[in-house]
Design an enzyme around this catalytic site. Sequence first.
Site, short mmCIF file in Angstrom:
data_model
loop_
_atom_site.label_atom_id
_atom_site.label_comp_id
_atom_site.label_asym_id
_atom_site.label_seq_id
_atom_site.Cartn_x
_atom_site.Cartn_y
_atom_site.Cartn_z
CG ASN A 32 -8.44 -6.57 9.49
OD1 ASN A 32 -8.46 -6.24 10.66
ND2 ASN A 32 -8.31 -7.82 9.10
CD GLU A 34 -11.01 -10.80 6.98
OE1 GLU A 34 -11.79 -11.73 7.23
OE2 GLU A 34 -9.76 -10.90 7.05
CB CYS A 43 -5.63 -3.17 4.63
SG CYS A 43 -5.19 -4.60 3.64
CD GLU A 45 -1.96 -1.67 7.00
OE1 GLU A 45 -3.11 -2.13 6.92
OE2 GLU A 45 -0.95 -2.36 6.91
CB CYS A 78 -0.73 -5.67 1.99
SG CYS A 78 -1.99 -4.49 1.48
CB CYS A 81 -1.62 -0.71 2.68
SG CYS A 81 -3.26 -1.33 3.12
#
Length: 122
Positions: A32, A34, A43, A45, A78, A81
Site C-alpha cells: 500500500n 498512502e 492498496c 492489491e 477491501c 480492490c
Amino acid sequence: MDAAAHAYAPYSKFYVGAALLFDDGSVYTGCNVENASYGLTSCAERNALFRAISERGAAPRIQAIAVVNRNGAAGPPCGACRQVMSEFVTADAVVSFPGAEGPETRSFAELFPWSFALERQP
Ligand code: THU
C-alpha cells in the site's frame, strides 16, 4: 510479507502486502502507498495488479490472491480492490487473507458476487 516491508503507510501505520499468482505462473507483488490526502491512497492489491498490467498487459488472469499485513490484524481485501480484481480473475480464483481467527482462504466468487461489469448490462 516481504512486499509489505515496502509499504508507505505513515498515516494508518497499517502495512499491507499482496501477491497475485497469474495463470501463466507469474507472481506480482505490491504494497500500500498512502497519501496525505488519505483518499488518494492505493492498496497493496491494486498496486500489484497495476504493476503486472503495466509490465506485460492484461492477458494473464489472476488465479490466486494473497494479502497480508505486518500488524497481525485481520484484513481481507477491501471492496474497491475486489471490484478492480473482478475484471481480471479466473472463474475459480481464490483469495487468502488474515481472518479474525487466523488465515482464511475463500473463492473470489464467494468474496465478491455480483460484480459490476459492463458486458453484463442489458
Ligand atoms: N489497505 C490495503 O492495502 N489493502 C486492503 O485490502 C485494505 C486496506 C491499506 C490502505 C491503507 O493504506 C491502509 O491499508 C489502511 O486502510
